[in-house]
Design a protein around this motif. Structure first.
Motif, short mmCIF file in Angstrom:
data_model
loop_
_atom_site.label_atom_id
_atom_site.label_comp_id
_atom_site.label_asym_id
_atom_site.label_seq_id
_atom_site.Cartn_x
_atom_site.Cartn_y
_atom_site.Cartn_z
N ASN A 28 1.04 -1.01 0.02
CA ASN A 28 -0.34 0.22 0.15
C ASN A 28 0.73 1.14 0.68
OD1 ASN A 28 -2.87 -1.78 -0.10
ND2 ASN A 28 -1.50 -1.83 2.00
N HIS A 75 1.72 5.10 -0.55
CA HIS A 75 1.24 6.47 0.22
C HIS A 75 2.13 7.19 -0.29
CE1 HIS A 75 -1.57 4.43 3.73
NE2 HIS A 75 -0.63 3.24 3.74
N ILE A 87 -4.42 6.15 -1.08
CA ILE A 87 -3.46 5.03 -0.92
C ILE A 87 -3.70 3.95 -2.22
CG2 ILE A 87 -2.83 3.01 0.54
CD1 ILE A 87 -4.41 4.18 2.37
N SER A 138 -3.47 0.77 -3.48
CA SER A 138 -3.20 -1.35 -3.03
C SER A 138 -2.41 -1.52 -4.64
CB SER A 138 -4.05 -1.04 -2.46
OG SER A 138 -3.39 -2.62 -1.77
N PRO A 156 -1.03 -7.14 0.23
CA PRO A 156 -0.59 -6.36 0.23
C PRO A 156 0.16 -6.77 2.07
CG PRO A 156 -2.50 -4.32 -0.06
CD PRO A 156 -2.98 -6.37 -0.14
N HIS A 197 3.39 -1.22 4.17
CA HIS A 197 2.94 0.25 4.19
C HIS A 197 3.88 0.68 3.44
CE1 HIS A 197 -1.54 0.53 5.55
NE2 HIS A 197 -0.89 -0.21 5.56
#
Length: 140
Positions: free
Chosen positions: A25, A27, A39, A41, A109, A112
């Motif tokens: 994911n 950002h 976000i 993904s 995922p 992050h």
């Protein structure tokens, strides 16, 4: 693994072979603005593992960054992007659609990325790398 993923209207499809290089994911501000989401993904694949098998994809090149996105010329859905490393980045929404609405564990995922740049906090157990996956992680 071999998987066929399609855009929303079904006119453009991708064949994916092998396994993704990364499942994340993201950002970062580049992904947020380029893909129009808080976000992004997605899974990243070696370029030769992702091919358009049906339909015609149109490609848009970012005017300043080493990013492109290829989309269905009928419905406009992004079917994959290409990052600065030359990997094909496939949105997870396409993969979920190809696997009956839920991502298989091998596609889900695992982290992050660029969590420092987030615009929303995410409460999950995945590691949250402040920058790339080789840097420090977020500690709450």
């Amino acid at each position: 693994m071999s998987l066929r993923a399609m855009c929303l209207c079904g006119k453009t499809s991708l064949d994916l072979h092998g396994s993704p290089v990364a499942r994340a994911n993201c950002h970062c501000s580049s992904c947020r603005s380029f893909y129009g989401t808080h976000i992004f993904s997605a899974t990243a694949w070696e370029s030769d593992a992702v091919r358009i098998s049906d339909g015609l994809g149109q490609t848009f090149k970012h005017p300043e960054k080493q990013l492109t996105k290829t989309f269905c010329d009928v419905c406009g859905e992004v079917v994959f992007g290409t990052n600065r490393l030359g990997m094909r980045v496939v949105p997870n929404v396409l993969l979920a659609r190809a696997t009956d609405g839920a991502l298989e564990p091998s596609l889900s995922p695992t982290m992050h990325l660029f969590y420092r740049q987030r615009v929303v906090d995410v409460l999950d157990d995945l590691p949250k790398y402040l920058d790339g996956w080789d840097g420090p992680t977020y500690v709450s």
